[in-house]
Structure formats: C-alpha cells, structure tokens
Design an enzyme around this catalytic site. Structure first.
Site, mmCIF file in Angstrom:
data_model
loop_
_atom_site.group_PDB
_atom_site.id
_atom_site.type_symbol
_atom_site.label_atom_id
_atom_site.label_comp_id
_atom_site.label_asym_id
_atom_site.label_seq_id
_atom_site.Cartn_x
_atom_site.Cartn_y
_atom_site.Cartn_z
ATOM 1 N N PHE A 98 0.863 -1.182 0.000
ATOM 2 C CA PHE A 98 0.000 0.000 0.000
ATOM 3 C C PHE A 98 0.900 1.232 0.000
ATOM 4 C CE2 PHE A 98 -4.614 0.798 1.318
ATOM 5 C CZ PHE A 98 -5.121 -0.153 0.455
ATOM 6 N N GLN A 115 -7.544 14.725 3.981
ATOM 7 C CA GLN A 115 -6.964 13.880 2.936
ATOM 8 C C GLN A 115 -7.850 13.849 1.696
ATOM 9 O OE1 GLN A 115 -6.358 9.327 3.296
ATOM 10 N NE2 GLN A 115 -4.341 10.267 3.229
ATOM 11 N N HIS A 153 -8.172 11.747 -1.669
ATOM 12 C CA HIS A 153 -7.719 10.464 -2.225
ATOM 13 C C HIS A 153 -7.543 10.626 -3.732
ATOM 14 C CE1 HIS A 153 -7.514 6.239 -3.186
ATOM 15 N NE2 HIS A 153 -7.577 5.924 -1.902
ATOM 16 N N LEU A 167 -15.128 5.752 -4.369
ATOM 17 C CA LEU A 167 -13.702 5.429 -4.277
ATOM 18 C C LEU A 167 -13.317 4.239 -5.147
ATOM 19 C CD1 LEU A 167 -11.030 6.005 -2.592
ATOM 20 C CD2 LEU A 167 -11.670 3.949 -1.345
ATOM 21 N N GLU A 175 -7.046 2.145 -3.226
ATOM 22 C CA GLU A 175 -5.597 2.119 -3.419
ATOM 23 C C GLU A 175 -5.103 0.691 -3.688
ATOM 24 O OE1 GLU A 175 -3.565 4.921 -1.011
ATOM 25 O OE2 GLU A 175 -2.051 3.460 -0.430
ATOM 26 N N ARG A 230 -0.622 9.431 -0.470
ATOM 27 C CA ARG A 230 -1.808 9.949 -1.180
ATOM 28 C C ARG A 230 -1.737 11.435 -1.508
ATOM 29 N NH1 ARG A 230 -6.407 6.553 2.124
ATOM 30 N NH2 ARG A 230 -5.880 4.602 1.112
ATOM 31 N N HIS A 265 -11.524 12.517 1.258
ATOM 32 C CA HIS A 265 -11.620 11.109 1.638
ATOM 33 C C HIS A 265 -11.588 10.889 3.145
ATOM 34 C CE1 HIS A 265 -11.142 6.813 1.222
ATOM 35 N NE2 HIS A 265 -9.978 6.814 1.846
ATOM 36 N N ARG A 325 -2.583 10.709 6.301
ATOM 37 C CA ARG A 325 -2.772 9.319 6.739
ATOM 38 C C ARG A 325 -2.296 8.357 5.661
ATOM 39 N NH1 ARG A 325 -6.689 5.222 5.905
ATOM 40 N NH2 ARG A 325 -8.067 6.572 4.699
HETATM 41 C C1 LIG Z 1 -14.736 4.665 0.593
HETATM 42 C C2 LIG Z 1 -13.753 4.525 1.712
HETATM 43 C C3 LIG Z 1 -12.844 3.481 1.729
HETATM 44 C C4 LIG Z 1 -11.936 3.348 2.785
HETATM 45 N N1 LIG Z 1 -11.052 2.295 2.776
HETATM 46 C C5 LIG Z 1 -10.188 2.149 3.816
HETATM 47 C C6 LIG Z 1 -9.284 1.061 3.865
HETATM 48 O O1 LIG Z 1 -9.262 0.196 2.995
HETATM 49 N N2 LIG Z 1 -8.433 0.974 4.926
HETATM 50 C C7 LIG Z 1 -8.419 1.895 5.928
HETATM 51 O O2 LIG Z 1 -7.626 1.763 6.858
HETATM 52 N N3 LIG Z 1 -9.300 2.943 5.914
HETATM 53 C C8 LIG Z 1 -10.178 3.085 4.890
HETATM 54 N N4 LIG Z 1 -11.046 4.144 4.882
HETATM 55 C C9 LIG Z 1 -11.184 4.969 6.086
HETATM 56 C C10 LIG Z 1 -11.995 4.213 7.143
HETATM 57 O O3 LIG Z 1 -12.875 3.320 6.509
HETATM 58 C C11 LIG Z 1 -12.807 5.156 8.027
HETATM 59 O O4 LIG Z 1 -11.964 6.134 8.570
HETATM 60 C C12 LIG Z 1 -13.446 4.377 9.172
HETATM 61 O O5 LIG Z 1 -14.165 3.268 8.696
HETATM 62 C C13 LIG Z 1 -14.348 5.250 10.024
HETATM 63 O O6 LIG Z 1 -14.898 4.427 11.024
HETATM 64 P P1 LIG Z 1 -15.658 5.059 12.278
HETATM 65 O O7 LIG Z 1 -16.081 3.924 13.129
HETATM 66 O O8 LIG Z 1 -14.827 6.121 12.873
HETATM 67 O O9 LIG Z 1 -16.916 5.758 11.610
HETATM 68 P P2 LIG Z 1 -18.148 5.178 10.691
HETATM 69 O O10 LIG Z 1 -17.901 3.791 10.233
HETATM 70 O O11 LIG Z 1 -18.397 6.223 9.692
HETATM 71 O O12 LIG Z 1 -19.308 5.123 11.725
HETATM 72 C C14 LIG Z 1 -19.887 6.292 12.255
HETATM 73 C C15 LIG Z 1 -21.078 5.885 13.086
HETATM 74 O O13 LIG Z 1 -21.543 7.024 13.790
HETATM 75 C C16 LIG Z 1 -22.938 7.103 13.705
HETATM 76 N N5 LIG Z 1 -23.316 8.511 13.861
HETATM 77 C C17 LIG Z 1 -22.776 9.588 13.244
HETATM 78 N N6 LIG Z 1 -23.364 10.711 13.671
HETATM 79 C C18 LIG Z 1 -24.290 10.350 14.574
HETATM 80 C C19 LIG Z 1 -25.241 11.047 15.360
HETATM 81 N N7 LIG Z 1 -25.376 12.376 15.300
HETATM 82 N N8 LIG Z 1 -26.050 10.339 16.171
HETATM 83 C C20 LIG Z 1 -25.966 8.980 16.245
HETATM 84 N N9 LIG Z 1 -25.093 8.264 15.516
HETATM 85 C C21 LIG Z 1 -24.261 8.942 14.698
HETATM 86 C C22 LIG Z 1 -23.306 6.476 12.380
HETATM 87 O O14 LIG Z 1 -24.606 5.958 12.404
HETATM 88 C C23 LIG Z 1 -22.255 5.355 12.289
HETATM 89 O O15 LIG Z 1 -22.760 4.201 12.938
HETATM 90 C C24 LIG Z 1 -11.935 4.295 3.822
HETATM 91 C C25 LIG Z 1 -12.843 5.348 3.802
HETATM 92 C C26 LIG Z 1 -13.731 5.488 2.750
HETATM 93 C C27 LIG Z 1 -14.650 6.664 2.731
#
Ligand SMILES: Cc1cc2nc3c(=O)[nH]c(=O)nc-3n(C[C@H](O)[C@H](O)[C@H](O)COP(=O)(O)OP(=O)(O)OC[C@H]3O[C@@H](n4cnc5c(N)ncnc54)[C@H](O)[C@@H]3O)c2cc1C
Length: 610
Positions: free
Chosen positions: A113, A233, A235, A245, A248, A281, A346, A381
């Site tokens: 990566f 970031q 992407h 997306l 990568e 990136r 991203h 990142r």
């Molecule tokens: C398309 C894409 C691909 C990616 N691929 C990778 C990868 O391959 N490897 C890697 O390391 N990273 C990757 N990333 C980054 C990584 O996936 C994210 O940073 C990470 O999944 C975020 O997880 P989280 O648990 O912080 O938030 P999320 O998974 O976004 O969860 C947020 C949660 O908060 C809840 N929520 C939000 N606001 C409220 C509110 N006001 N009230 C109640 N609930 C709320 C939502 O319902 C949800 O359940 C990628 C990101 C994207 C966008």
C-alpha cells in the site's frame, strides 16, 4: 430517560469495538446510532488493514512509515501504540471470524500500500470494511449489547464550568428518527463519541451522505479542542461523476496512472521516482491535479487508472468489487478499459483531541475512530492505517471509559496543554463566528448538580430547538449546505491560497447568517430527512470554519496541507498541532508541540520523498 454505564455514539468500526471492550470490562453499555450498524461507513472501506504480521516486518518499521507518512506531525506515543497493538488486534479479528484473503498455504495475505516499506496490508478482497463491520457486529449481538438504531444524537449533556477541563459529560440528547421523540440517554460513567468522518463538508467526496462530522461538532460546542483540522486527505482515485472510491488496492496490486498523453506521469514527470503510483496519497493527488491543471488531463478533468494488465483472474480474485463500482457508477469495464479517476475528499486527519486512552479534556467524554484525533496520522494518513486505529483506540477507549486501570497517557489534552497562542483570521468578524444556536451547548448547573437534571435540561433545549425548526418558516438547509460544500471544494482543497481561504471564511460567515433563519419544510415526525439534514448542516458549517481557520493560520506546506505562498515544510516554526476551541462565545486558536520521542526512538524529521 434511558440510562446505562457507558453510552457509545456511533456503530461503525470504532463504536462497535469500544462497546465490546466496555462490555468485557463489565459495564452496562449501549450504542446509539443514526444508522443501522452495518450501514455505517466503515462498510465502504475497500483496501485493507495495516499490521506488521510477518517475521521480516516489525511494528517499529510500521511506526516509522506512519511517522514519515504523517510528515512528522504525528505523536510518537500514539503511533507506536497503533503499530504495536494492531498486530494482536488483527489476530483477534481473525479469531472472531473475519474472512481475510489468504495465500495458498493458508496464511493471511498482505498487499503493498502507499507509503509502506513492506507489504503489510491485510484485506478481505476489496470489501474489507464490509467484512470487518459484520464480524464486529456479530460480536456485539453475541454479547447482548443494546443498540438504539436510528436515533440521531443532537448534543451532549455537559456541565457549564468556565474551564472545559472542570466540566463533566453526563449523557446525550437524541432524536428518534422513527417517531420524532427527543429523549435523554444518561451515562453513569462515560460517553464515547465514534461518529466517523465529515466528508460532506466538501462536494466531491468518497464519503457517504451520513458523514457530517456530528461528533466533532458536538464536542467542539461543548468546549473540547479540535486538533489539526486543516489536514484533510484527498484520495487520488475517486470516480469523477460521483466521488465513489477506487481503492488504493488497485495501485497496490500494480495499477498504473496515465495522463492524456499516455505518460506514466508519476515516474515520467518525476513526482515520485522511487514509489511512483504508490507514493503517499497527498503526493499522488497533487501530481494528478498538476497534470490536469497543466492541460494533460483527460477532458480537462481526470486521469486514467489502468489495471487491465493484471489479468482477469487476479482482478476477479482480489479486486472484483472495483469492476462493479467502475461499471455501475461510471459505465466503464475495468477489464477492457482504463478507469477515469481524480482526487476527492476522503478522510479527516484532524478531529476531537484525545489522549491514547481516548479521553478528552472533559471528564466522562471519550472519542475514537475518524472523529477523534489521537494524532496517529498527523499531516497525512497512510492507506490502511484508519481501520487499525478503529479497533486499537476504540478498544482502549472502551476499556478506560468502563473503568479499567490503564497506563497514564503521555499525550496531554485540554487548554492546559497550550504552548503558544495563535491568531484567528481578521477575515472572521468577532461575534459572527458563533456556532449556530449555541446557547444550549453546555447545561446550567455545575458539577454538583444532579446528572439526570443536566441531561433533562439538554433534552428540553433540543426539543424546543427542533419544534422551532419544524414550526417556523425560513430558509431551506439545502442551499446553505451546497454553498458551504462548493466554497470548501473551490478554496480549501488540495491546493490552497491565502486569498482563497479568506474568501471561503467570508462565505462561511454568510452561511452561518443564513442558518440563523433556517427552517424545515417537511412537518412529518417519521423519517424526516429534511430535519436530519438541517441538524447536520449546522455541524458542517462549524467544522468547515475550523478547517479553513487552521489552513489560513498554518503558513507552511506539510503533508496534505499545501499553501501557494509557503512552499516548504518549516520544522523550526511548525512542529506543532493546531487547536481550535470554542468556549461559551470565545474562539481560541492555539498550539501544542508534536511529540517525536517514542519508546523505540526519537523520530527526527527528514525530507519526505517517495
Ligand atoms: C470509501 C472509503 C474506503 C476506505 N477504505 C479504507 C481502507 O481500505 N483501509 C483503511 O484503513 N481505511 C479506509 N477508509 C477509512 C476508514 O474506513 C474510516 O476512517 C473508518 O471506517 C471510520 O470508522 P468510524 O467507526 O470512525 O466511523 P463510521 O464507520 O463512519 O461510523 C460512524 C457511526 O456514527 C454514527 N453517527 C454519526 N453521527 C451520529 C449522530 N449524530 N447520532 C448517532 N449516531 C451517529 C453512524 O450511524 C455510524 O454508525 C476508507 C474510507 C472510505 C470513505
């Protein structure tokens, strides 16, 4: 009123992992989430999870790559915790049933990566996040953790002492999307924010519409500093028409970028002579936009990402999902044609300031995942480092929030960590910056007041606010949101100028004024998305402003933050984190030094080339 020991807001990877840990510690824990858990944005992650699993690899090398990737703005204690703990946490996931892709001999596969010195990205095809989320959700269900689905948390219930470090968080107020009720959730011990990213601040993003930065904005209004918000970031490979997306992983498997002249520009134009397409990136995004701006883009808008030479068998085995995305969203067959790609917002490196245990400066308030900034990513990142952050720091936050004795954190938090004051832009009129309808951000009462009364007070304030939005006539949120997204995409994107950022700040003040008059057209009490988007739009405005303010103040070029007038990284002056804090009417911008001393070494900044 609902009552639990630990309330986790958010059910993505970070929230689920935090809840499992708090439950293991014996807490009565509940998750409150605006989406069903498996619809959280973690499910969209494609490429993989970094962990040093092989004998020839080491957590120290992973830590060094991460620090270099961060352009020396990450904090060493956090980075070393990430890279050490990621190993056992990936193995834990495997034991929970995560269907990792494997080699012929049965060992878990690891792919190269961007910015990694060793192929250490574990993955499950190109649907890693989907499998990760389902694996963790199974564990939540198995443990009987209560999940309040489709509840939108509107604000935190926090006491009102002058100094945020004296405040306590007692719970949250939430709106039941299914029936329109506003109710309180009292946390006997702690609240953990795990609300994910803020991609909707921009209009071309790989993030879902639900990624509106609610947790960051709630913490900001309650007095927690937001750290390094200027580091966003972009992407390099998002589809031009939708922002979807293209992982990568395509470049990790050998995909090649070409400009309109058929040049492999990453090498041929000298952007990254060693790593080429697998440079970090920020480097690849700037290279693509330079190609496009200098007239070598295709249709003046994008470049090509070609994976045809990998062959159908390998593509079907490791990247099948990419074929579907390119076909469904761009009408392109990735087996027969190159795919059009351009940079898109991203990931947010900055966020709610926490220490290594996920604690903020407000007692009883934690944050983990993308909404938090423990500072493992610094100015940029590395791909594959966000997912391990979710379970390494989600788990730590869950344990600590539930009362486990943990090693005292080395990373300081709160206003007392300040080393130096900064300037707020003169483009922002004092007073005009006030977060929209902020008067309810912290409840009256002080720490001695009854915690239930503090939550009740917040619920009452939120009920009134929502009734006003539903009953009054006024401006619709959609135009305000679109204005914010457009100005941020035009002026606070990959390439930034002082004049542009100041224009964005002026536009954001207009948006804030317009928001004072916002109202909801749809009077419905069930699944009223007009109302939810209106509530989210206030968060988007608040966060856009912190990003622009941080970007204007930082007069150097570091990682993802490029400034036309300041073309070098200035370590003498800028090895420090930007903190933006809102405290009952005062906006404060100040700095805290970066911690480069780790357990394994001191990370001396060097030139960052790939
Ligand atoms: C398309 C894409 C691909 C990616 N691929 C990778 C990868 O391959 N490897 C890697 O390391 N990273 C990757 N990333 C980054 C990584 O996936 C994210 O940073 C990470 O999944 C975020 O997880 P989280 O648990 O912080 O938030 P999320 O998974 O976004 O969860 C947020 C949660 O908060 C809840 N929520 C939000 N606001 C409220 C509110 N006001 N009230 C109640 N609930 C709320 C939502 O319902 C949800 O359940 C990628 C990101 C994207 C966008």
């Amino acid at each position: 009123m609902h009552e639990h020991d630990v309330i986790v807001v958010g059910a993505g990877g970070a929230g689920l992992r935090a809840a499992i840990a708090a439950k293991e510690e014996g807490a009565d824990v509940a998750i409150v989430t605006k989406l069903h858990p498996v619809r959280s944005h973690t499910g969209a992650a494609e490429g993989g999870i970094n962990a040093a699993l092989q004998e020839e690899d080491s957590w120290e090398d992973h830590a060094y790559d991460t620090m270099k990737g961060s352009d020396f703005l990450g904090d060493a204690p956090a980075i070393e915790t990430l890279t050490k703990d990621a190993r056992e946490d990936v193995i834990q996931l495997e034991h929970w049933g995560m269907p990792f892709s494997r080699e012929e001999d049965g060992t878990v596969s690891q792919r190269p990566f961007g910015g990694l010195s060793y192929p250490r990205t574990t993955y499950a095809g190109a649907e890693t996040g989907h499998h990760l989320l389902h694996t963790m959700y199974e564990q939540v269900v198995k443990r009987g953790i209560e999940v309040y689905e489709e509840w939108y948390v509107t604000d935190l219930a926090v006491t009102d002492e002058d100094d945020p470090e004296d405040r306590t968080c007692h719970g949250v107020a939430a709106y039941d999307i299914k029936n329109g009720a506003v109710e309180g959730f009292r946390a006997r011990d702690s609240v953990i924010l795990a609300t994910g990213g803020l991609g909707q601040v921009f209009d071309h993003t790989t993030n879902a519409v639900a990624n509106t930065g609610d947790g960051q904005a709630m913490a900001y209004r309650a007095g927690v500093p937001l750290e390094d918000m200027e580091f966003v970031q972009f992407h390099p490979t998002s589809l031009p028409s939708t922002g979807v997306l293209i992982s990568e992983a395509v470049r990790g498997e050998g995909g090649i970028l070409y400009n309109a002249e058929g040049e492999r520009f990453m090498f041929e134009r000298g952007y990254a002579n060693n790593e080429g397409e697998l440079a970090s990136r920020d480097v690849v995004s700037r290279a693509e936009l330079t190609e496009i701006n200098e007239g070598r883009g295709i249709e003046d808008e994008y470049v090509h990402l070609d994976m045809r030479h990998l062959g159908e068998e390998r593509i079907m085995d490791r990247l099948e999902n990419i074929l579907h995305l390119a076909a469904d969203f761009e009408g392109v067959d990735g087996l027969e044609e190159p795919m059009p790609v351009k940079p898109g917002q991203h990931y947010q490196m900055g966020g709610i300031e926490t220490d290594e245990n996920g604690e903020t400066c407000i007692e009883g308030l934690y944050a983990a995942g993308e909404c938090a900034c423990v500072s493992v990513h610094g100015a940029n990142r590395l791909g594959g480092n966000a997912l391990p952050e979710l379970f390494v720091f989600g788990k730590r936050a869950g344990y600590h929030a539930a009362g486990r004795d943990m090693k005292t954190a080395e990373i300081p938090t709160g206003p007392s960590a300040r080393s130096e004051a900064g300037d707020v832009s003169p483009a922002v009129e004092p007073g005009a910056i006030e977060p929209a309808t902020d008067e309810d951000a912290v409840a009256d009462g002080g720490q001695t007041a009854d915690p239930t009364a503090i939550v009740d007070q917040e619920v009452e304030a939120e009920r009134e606010r929502i009734e006003r939005l539903l009953e009054d006539d006024g401006t619709n949120h959609a135009d305000i949101r679109a204005d914010v997204q457009q100005t941020m995409t035009e002026y606070v994107n990959v390439f930034r100028t002082e004049e542009g950022i100041e224009t964005a700040l002026e536009d954001l003040q207009d948006a804030r004024r317009d928001y004072q008059d916002v109202a909801v057209e749809d009077p419905s009490r069930t699944f009223n998305t007009d109302l939810i988007h209106t509530l989210e739009t206030r968060n988007i405005i608040d966060l856009a402003e912190t990003i622009a303010l941080g970007a204007l103040a930082r007069t150097e070029f570091r990682g993802a933050h490029w400034r036309a007038e300041h073309q070098t990284r200035k370590d003498d002056e800028w090895l420090k984190h930007t903190m933006i804090a809102w405290n009952n009417g005062d906006l404060d911008l100040y700095y805290v030094p970066v911690i480069l001393d780790g357990e394994s070494k001191t990370y001396e900044p060097v030139d960052r080339s790939y």
